[in-house]
Design an enzyme around this catalytic site. Structure first.
Site, PDB file in Angstrom:
ATOM      1  N   LYS A 116       1.862   6.708  41.372  1.00 60.08           N
ATOM      2  CA  LYS A 116       3.849   5.806  40.764  1.00 60.08           C
ATOM      3  C   LYS A 116       2.890   6.622  39.510  1.00 60.08           C
ATOM      4  CE  LYS A 116       5.483   1.784  42.225  1.00 60.08           C
ATOM      5  NZ  LYS A 116       7.130   3.323  42.165  1.00 60.08           N
ATOM      6  N   LYS A 158       3.981  -2.878  38.536  1.00 62.64           N
ATOM      7  CA  LYS A 158       4.331  -2.297  40.321  1.00 62.64           C
ATOM      8  C   LYS A 158       3.408  -2.107  40.711  1.00 62.64           C
ATOM      9  CE  LYS A 158       9.334  -0.542  39.782  1.00 62.64           C
ATOM     10  NZ  LYS A 158      10.787   0.203  39.199  1.00 62.64           N
ATOM     11  N   HIS A 235      15.742  -4.392  49.353  1.00 64.53           N
ATOM     12  CA  HIS A 235      14.979  -2.940  49.428  1.00 64.53           C
ATOM     13  C   HIS A 235      14.917  -2.044  50.504  1.00 64.53           C
ATOM     14  CE1 HIS A 235      13.495  -4.164  45.555  1.00 64.53           C
ATOM     15  NE2 HIS A 235      12.670  -4.931  46.191  1.00 64.53           N
ATOM     16  N   ARG A 292      10.339  14.674  51.529  1.00 61.34           N
ATOM     17  CA  ARG A 292      10.667  13.545  52.867  1.00 61.34           C
ATOM     18  C   ARG A 292      12.247  14.285  53.175  1.00 61.34           C
ATOM     19  NH1 ARG A 292       9.898   8.269  51.573  1.00 61.34           N
ATOM     20  NH2 ARG A 292      11.589   7.428  51.672  1.00 61.34           N
TER      21      ARG A 292
HETATM   22  C1  MV4 Z   1      12.967  -1.287  38.610  1.00 57.03           C
HETATM   23  C2  MV4 Z   1      13.929  -2.351  38.323  1.00 57.03           C
HETATM   24  C3  MV4 Z   1      14.487  -2.252  37.651  1.00 57.03           C
HETATM   25  N1  MV4 Z   1      13.763  -2.367  36.144  1.00 57.03           N
HETATM   26  N2  MV4 Z   1      11.847  -0.945  37.900  1.00 57.03           N
HETATM   27  C4  MV4 Z   1      12.629  -0.920  43.478  1.00 57.03           C
HETATM   28  C5  MV4 Z   1      12.596  -0.696  44.508  1.00 57.03           C
HETATM   29  C6  MV4 Z   1      11.278   0.651  43.462  1.00 57.03           C
HETATM   30  N3  MV4 Z   1      12.153   2.066  44.241  1.00 57.03           N
HETATM   31  C7  MV4 Z   1      12.275   0.145  42.456  1.00 57.03           C
HETATM   32  N4  MV4 Z   1      12.921  -0.945  42.155  1.00 57.03           N
HETATM   33  C8  MV4 Z   1      13.147  -0.994  40.895  1.00 57.03           C
HETATM   34  N5  MV4 Z   1      12.690  -1.086  40.237  1.00 57.03           N
HETATM   35  C9  MV4 Z   1      12.305  -0.762  37.120  1.00 57.03           C
HETATM   36  N6  MV4 Z   1      11.208  -0.796  35.322  1.00 57.03           N
HETATM   37  C10 MV4 Z   1      15.100  -2.831  39.990  1.00 57.03           C
HETATM   38  C11 MV4 Z   1      14.283  -2.566  40.770  1.00 57.03           C
HETATM   39  C12 MV4 Z   1      14.851  -2.848  41.693  1.00 57.03           C
HETATM   40  C13 MV4 Z   1      16.360  -1.898  43.262  1.00 57.03           C
HETATM   41  C14 MV4 Z   1      16.057  -0.452  42.564  1.00 57.03           C
HETATM   42  C15 MV4 Z   1      16.198  -0.002  43.815  1.00 57.03           C
HETATM   43  C16 MV4 Z   1      17.739   0.000  43.992  1.00 57.03           C
HETATM   44  C17 MV4 Z   1      17.285  -1.824  44.434  1.00 57.03           C
HETATM   45  C18 MV4 Z   1      16.983  -2.135  43.831  1.00 57.03           C
HETATM   46  C19 MV4 Z   1      16.893  -3.692  43.989  1.00 57.03           C
HETATM   47  C20 MV4 Z   1      15.492  -4.527  43.340  1.00 57.03           C
HETATM   48  C21 MV4 Z   1      15.305  -3.864  42.162  1.00 57.03           C
END
Ligand code: MV4
Length: 665
Positions: A116, A158, A235, A292
């Site tokens: 990341k 993260k 997720h 992918r």
């Molecule tokens: C975030 C976010 C809010 N702010 N990053 C969750 C999965 C991962 N790929 C990234 N995710 C998130 N990152 C910031 N800076 C909220 C999420 C997130 C989310 C993102 C995509 C789809 C569903 C989600 C559910 C909860 C939180």
């Protein structure tokens, strides 16, 4: 020229890849674990090699066994599907070292996107918008705490090695920061063997919008529109659609061009997905790039008319992309749902067992991507996804309608699925308005009835009893035959219900305690039951398996077990007091009299069948409350003959409206 493709995967994606590979003339090689010897992907491939025991670490993640399978079969290219080894840079390199073409991006691109922190820096340098935050190299707790002052709250911690939400923590205020950093570090170390962390400003109630990109080794890169995957649960994506109802043409162009920049910046090749968060003002931020083919690629295929697996193979052969950006058009709307063997009413518990029947609905604009068929066993070793159900429509509502029909009409008997949960989401007004964000399921859907255990109502039980019938269906044709009463005992979930079925001609009345329901049976056979209920004619699908009966109608599925003939095991060994004919025959003597006391074992009625007299005996002590037969009656097996009440209160039992022997009304 590439000639023979080994598919290093299982289930629906292996089947999907084999389909296109065969169509393009490739020979195909499946690999399989011992648990998958009879799987669909093995059946469809030209050749198949067992690569180890059921556990994924010993089979589908076993690089050496897979490379050995490729060597033995002289495969010249490997498609990794998704999951398993698909984003493993070491595997991509090992393929190359073995002289095999890896159908995927170059190892350095996989590796970069696996971090990341490094991918975010690279994307920022390439001019792709990223969430403001801190990406220090192996930053200490103190460095993170200092950096957080410039970011503000709420913020996200993260794991640099994480992805798909794993190792992620939301921090609301500074007081919670230090503790959360510590926890995130140990979780990340545990999960990924790496405890590098980054910080990001939290985007509130974002949408998840991802761009499908493709690049070739001649420097071309294009985007094939977006997919909206905002509807997720922990997720896990639940619904995916293209185009996004939230994305305007201007936003699509801006995000598409940013995604192409991302691909070019890392010398990408093949299929990739650039994930963005989009806030309510339509600002977008790079999240990660998946190197992918994704689970949800079919929605892109349906709105572009392109076969993305064919594109992957084209690019893997070193040929240029089939289309230029200006040739890519989006037509209509596609929605995909992931149909799982899981129980939404019990924490989405994965379900295993025999899939007695799986018959996808047919219809215009429908696509099922599946790796299972009727008779397969859903094992606990792998992801219990049964199928991706995808509907295309000229517009979003047409796609929604088609998808709901597809979910409701697909016959699935044997395992509990999330189908009703899925159809309720697609039918939901907030979803319908295109307003579902990543918070939708938690905020607007957590009380949905599809998430509560449900016990079948009398109508559902009546349909079950209608099918079970206990051998009295033979008389349904005689419109003036005397009414018969049949007690049926059903087990459903953890409850046991006693139903009394009164049949006269093709009219069936069901009573369960004080509750009654009447149906007219139109026809039954071949797994279909046609009934008229309250003047409305409708069809129910059913499947019988031993004493289990699976049904679906009214957009619902339910199942019952017929335990009518199971011995009751009370402490006294006493029966139910509902005495039934043990076989078809004639009543030649009635000894029981209403109000008379009987002892368990006393003869109540004498039945003549097959030229023999059979005494029908009391199964418990008590008082005869009802006698439903007369000397000379022809009776059917399981027809109710006599009822015995427990004690002197017999006369106070609810009286039966339908007296035996009465002409049908
Ligand atoms: C975030 C976010 C809010 N702010 N990053 C969750 C999965 C991962 N790929 C990234 N995710 C998130 N990152 C910031 N800076 C909220 C999420 C997130 C989310 C993102 C995509 C789809 C569903 C989600 C559910 C909860 C939180």
């Amino acid at each position: 020229m590439l000639k023979k493709l080994l598919i290093a995967n299982r289930g629906e994606i292996a089947v999907r890849v084999i389909r296109t590979a065969k169509a393009l003339g490739y020979r195909t090689v499946a690999v399989y674990s011992e648990a998958d010897a009879n799987a669909l992907h093995v059946e469809l491939a030209d050749e198949a090699v067992c690569i180890g025991p059921a556990q994924v670490s010993a089979s589908y993640l076993n690089n050496d066994a897979i490379l050995e399978a490729a060597r033995k079969t002289s495969a010249d290219c490997i498609h990794p599907g998704y999951g398993f080894l698909s984003e493993n840079a070491a595997f991509a390199t090992a393929c190359q070292d073995a002289g095999l073409v890896f159908v995927g991006p170059p190892a350095p691109a996989i590796e970069l996107m696996g971090s990341k922190r490094r991918s975010k820096i690279a994307m920022q340098q390439a001019g792709v918008p990223v969430v403001p935050g801190f990406e220090g190299d192996n930053a200490s707790d103190d460095e993170l705490i200092a950096a957080a002052k410039n970011i503000g709250y709420p913020l996200m911690i993260k794991a640099s090695a994480g992805g798909g939400g794993r190792g992620m923590r939301l921090v609301e205020s500074e007081s919670e920061l230090a503790d959360n950093i510590k926890r995130a570090r140990s979780e990340s170390k545990q999960a990924f063997g790496d405890d590098e962390l980054i910080l990001e400003k939290a985007v509130i109630e974002p949408r998840h919008v991802e761009i499908q990109v493709f690049a070739d080794r001649h420097g071309n890169a294009v985007y094939l529109g977006e997919r909206d995957c905002s509807v997720q649960r922990r997720h896990q994506k639940v619904v995916e659609e293209a185009p996004s109802p939230f994305v305007t043409p201007e936003l699509r162009k801006a995000m598409g061009e940013a995604a192409v920049k991302a691909a070019l910046a890392c010398n990408y090749e093949g299929a990739g997905t650039v994930e963005f968060l989009v806030d309510k003002h339509r600002n977008f931020y790079f999240l990660e790039m998946n190197t992918r083919l994704q689970v949800e690629h079919p929605v892109t295929e349906l709105i572009t008319g392109q076969d993305l697996v064919a594109w992957q193979l084209t690019v893997a052969e070193g040929r240029p992309l089939p289309l230029a950006q200006s040739d890519i058009r989006l037509t209509g709307h596609a929605i995909e749902v992931r149909l799982y063997a899981e129980d939404p009413a019990h924490g989405f518990n994965p379900q295993t067992g025999l899939l007695h029947a799986f018959e996808p609905a047919e219809g215009e604009g429908l696509r099922f991507d599946t790796g299972v068929r009727s008779g397969d066993t859903i094992t606990p070793h792998y992801d219990p996804m049964l199928a991706k159900v995808i509907a295309w429509g000229h517009n979003r509502d047409e796609a929604r309608r088609r998808l709901i029909r597809a979910l409701e009409d697909t016959a699935i008997f044997g395992v509990t699925t999330n189908r009703h949960f899925l159809s309720r989401i697609i039918a939901n007004d907030t979803f319908g308005a295109g307003e579902a964000t990543t918070a939708f399921l938690q905020q607007a859907f957590s009380d949905d009835p599809s998430l509560q255990p449900q016990t079948p109502d009398i109508r559902q039980l009546a349909l079950a009893a209608c099918v079970l019938d206990h051998g009295i269906s033979g008389q349904s044709a005689w419109s003036n035959a005397p009414a018969t009463m049949t007690p049926i005992t059903l087990e459903t979930g953890d409850t046991i219900v006693d139903l009394l079925v009164t049949r006269s001609g093709n009219r069936l009345s069901f009573s369960m305690g004080e509750t009654r329901h009447t149906l007219t049976l139109e026809s039954q056979g071949d797994g279909l039951l046609c009934i008229i209920d309250n003047g409305v004619r409708q069809t129910c699908q059913y499947h019988r398996q031993g004493d289990s009966l699976y049904l679906q109608a009214f957009g619902r599925s339910w199942s019952v077990r017929d335990i009518t003939y199971q011995p009751t095991t009370g402490a006294t060994g006493a029966g139910s007091g509902r005495i039934q004919a043990s076989m078809d025959g004639a009543i030649i003597e009635v000894l029981a009299e209403p109000g008379g006391s009987v002892r368990q074992g006393d003869t109540l009625v004498i039945l003549e069948a097959m030229k023999m007299e059979h005494p029908v005996k009391a199964d418990r002590d008590g008082v005869v409350s009802q006698v439903h037969t007369r000397k000379g009656d022809q009776v059917k097996r399981s027809q109710l003959l006599v009822e015995i009440a427990e004690n002197q209160t017999a006369g106070q039992e609810p009286t039966q409206n339908d007296k035996p022997g009465k002409e049908p009304s």
